[in-house]
Design a protein around this motif. Structure first.
Motif, PDB file in Angstrom:
ATOM      1  N   ILE A  28      -1.347  12.412   0.690  1.00  0.00           N
ATOM      2  CA  ILE A  28      -1.460  11.518   1.842  1.00  0.00           C
ATOM      3  C   ILE A  28      -0.063  11.287   2.405  1.00  0.00           C
ATOM      4  O   ILE A  28       0.874  10.969   1.670  1.00  0.00           O
ATOM      5  CB  ILE A  28      -2.081  10.175   1.414  1.00  0.00           C
ATOM      6  CG1 ILE A  28      -3.505  10.394   0.942  1.00  0.00           C
ATOM      7  CG2 ILE A  28      -2.031   9.174   2.543  1.00  0.00           C
ATOM      8  CD1 ILE A  28      -4.174   9.141   0.442  1.00  0.00           C
ATOM      9  N   THR A  29       0.065  11.438   3.703  1.00  0.00           N
ATOM     10  CA  THR A  29       1.358  11.206   4.348  1.00  0.00           C
ATOM     11  C   THR A  29       1.593   9.717   4.503  1.00  0.00           C
ATOM     12  O   THR A  29       0.692   8.896   4.327  1.00  0.00           O
ATOM     13  CB  THR A  29       1.410  11.893   5.721  1.00  0.00           C
ATOM     14  OG1 THR A  29       0.442  11.274   6.579  1.00  0.00           O
ATOM     15  CG2 THR A  29       1.135  13.385   5.615  1.00  0.00           C
ATOM     16  N   ASN A  30       2.809   9.350   4.866  1.00  0.00           N
ATOM     17  CA  ASN A  30       3.138   7.946   5.078  1.00  0.00           C
ATOM     18  C   ASN A  30       2.319   7.361   6.224  1.00  0.00           C
ATOM     19  O   ASN A  30       1.893   6.208   6.160  1.00  0.00           O
ATOM     20  CB  ASN A  30       4.630   7.781   5.363  1.00  0.00           C
ATOM     21  CG  ASN A  30       5.466   7.973   4.112  1.00  0.00           C
ATOM     22  OD1 ASN A  30       4.971   7.808   3.007  1.00  0.00           O
ATOM     23  ND2 ASN A  30       6.722   8.321   4.292  1.00  0.00           N
ATOM     24  N   ASP A  31       2.101   8.151   7.281  1.00  0.00           N
ATOM     25  CA  ASP A  31       1.286   7.682   8.399  1.00  0.00           C
ATOM     26  C   ASP A  31      -0.148   7.419   7.954  1.00  0.00           C
ATOM     27  O   ASP A  31      -0.752   6.415   8.355  1.00  0.00           O
ATOM     28  CB  ASP A  31       1.289   8.705   9.537  1.00  0.00           C
ATOM     29  CG  ASP A  31       2.643   8.818  10.212  1.00  0.00           C
ATOM     30  OD1 ASP A  31       3.432   7.853  10.140  1.00  0.00           O
ATOM     31  OD2 ASP A  31       2.911   9.876  10.820  1.00  0.00           O
ATOM     32  N   ASP A  32      -0.691   8.315   7.125  1.00  0.00           N
ATOM     33  CA  ASP A  32      -2.049   8.116   6.608  1.00  0.00           C
ATOM     34  C   ASP A  32      -2.127   6.855   5.758  1.00  0.00           C
ATOM     35  O   ASP A  32      -3.088   6.089   5.835  1.00  0.00           O
ATOM     36  CB  ASP A  32      -2.501   9.311   5.769  1.00  0.00           C
ATOM     37  CG  ASP A  32      -2.670  10.576   6.585  1.00  0.00           C
ATOM     38  OD1 ASP A  32      -2.841  10.465   7.816  1.00  0.00           O
ATOM     39  OD2 ASP A  32      -2.630  11.670   5.990  1.00  0.00           O
ATOM     40  N   GLU A  33      -1.101   6.645   4.941  1.00  0.00           N
ATOM     41  CA  GLU A  33      -1.084   5.466   4.070  1.00  0.00           C
ATOM     42  C   GLU A  33      -0.996   4.182   4.883  1.00  0.00           C
ATOM     43  O   GLU A  33      -1.687   3.196   4.579  1.00  0.00           O
ATOM     44  CB  GLU A  33       0.095   5.558   3.103  1.00  0.00           C
ATOM     45  CG  GLU A  33       0.035   4.548   1.996  1.00  0.00           C
ATOM     46  CD  GLU A  33       1.089   4.786   0.943  1.00  0.00           C
ATOM     47  OE1 GLU A  33       1.501   3.800   0.320  1.00  0.00           O
ATOM     48  OE2 GLU A  33       1.495   5.943   0.739  1.00  0.00           O
ATOM     49  N   GLN A  34      -0.183   4.186   5.947  1.00  0.00           N
ATOM     50  CA  GLN A  34      -0.090   3.007   6.811  1.00  0.00           C
ATOM     51  C   GLN A  34      -1.414   2.740   7.516  1.00  0.00           C
ATOM     52  O   GLN A  34      -1.840   1.588   7.639  1.00  0.00           O
ATOM     53  CB  GLN A  34       1.025   3.192   7.841  1.00  0.00           C
ATOM     54  CG  GLN A  34       2.411   3.083   7.263  1.00  0.00           C
ATOM     55  CD  GLN A  34       3.479   3.372   8.291  1.00  0.00           C
ATOM     56  OE1 GLN A  34       3.200   3.877   9.373  1.00  0.00           O
ATOM     57  NE2 GLN A  34       4.719   3.057   7.954  1.00  0.00           N
ATOM     58  N   LEU A  35      -2.069   3.799   7.978  1.00  0.00           N
ATOM     59  CA  LEU A  35      -3.357   3.648   8.637  1.00  0.00           C
ATOM     60  C   LEU A  35      -4.400   3.080   7.679  1.00  0.00           C
ATOM     61  O   LEU A  35      -5.154   2.168   8.036  1.00  0.00           O
ATOM     62  CB  LEU A  35      -3.837   4.993   9.197  1.00  0.00           C
ATOM     63  CG  LEU A  35      -5.192   4.987   9.887  1.00  0.00           C
ATOM     64  CD1 LEU A  35      -5.172   4.086  11.113  1.00  0.00           C
ATOM     65  CD2 LEU A  35      -5.591   6.401  10.271  1.00  0.00           C
ATOM     66  N   LEU A  36      -4.433   3.581   6.458  1.00  0.00           N
ATOM     67  CA  LEU A  36      -5.364   3.051   5.461  1.00  0.00           C
ATOM     68  C   LEU A  36      -5.077   1.587   5.154  1.00  0.00           C
ATOM     69  O   LEU A  36      -5.997   0.786   4.982  1.00  0.00           O
ATOM     70  CB  LEU A  36      -5.300   3.884   4.181  1.00  0.00           C
ATOM     71  CG  LEU A  36      -5.945   5.262   4.246  1.00  0.00           C
ATOM     72  CD1 LEU A  36      -5.652   6.035   2.976  1.00  0.00           C
ATOM     73  CD2 LEU A  36      -7.438   5.139   4.475  1.00  0.00           C
TER      74      LEU A  36
END
Length: 100
Positions: free
Chosen positions: A34-42
């Motif tokens: 999971i990318t940082n952007d994906d983690e922030q979105l989650l």
């Protein structure tokens, strides 16, 4: 005048081929993470879901105060069994973020 094929074959073997192999190995390794952007979105979605759940609890409390026979169909926020998975998720998120 004959063009020596070694001028093309040697760079392909020692530069292009290793680069191509390393490129796809890197792609394969990063594809499952999971990318940082994906983690922030989650994280944003999680907080939005918590806020919406709080709002639903408020609406259900208001409806229950008007109608004593009302029983919500969803999980109850004050029951220990219903909140076990939510507490586990909160713990995992806190571990992932670390001390702040």
């Amino acid at each position: 005048m004959d063009f020596p094929s070694e001028i093309i074959i040697v760079p392909i073997l020692f530069i292009a081929l290793p680069w191509l192999i390393m490129h796809y190995i890197t792609k394969w390794k990063t594809a499952g993470t999971i990318t940082n952007d994906d983690e922030q979105l989650l994280d944003e979605l999680y907080h939005l879901a918590k806020r919406l759940d709080d709002r639903m609890d408020t609406v259900e409390r208001l409806v229950a105060s008007d109608n004593p026979d009302y029983r919500p169909a969803k999980l109850m926020h004050d029951r220990d069994v219903d909140n076990q998975q939510l507490r586990e998720l909160d713990r995992l998120i806190a571990e992932k973020k670390g001390p702040q």
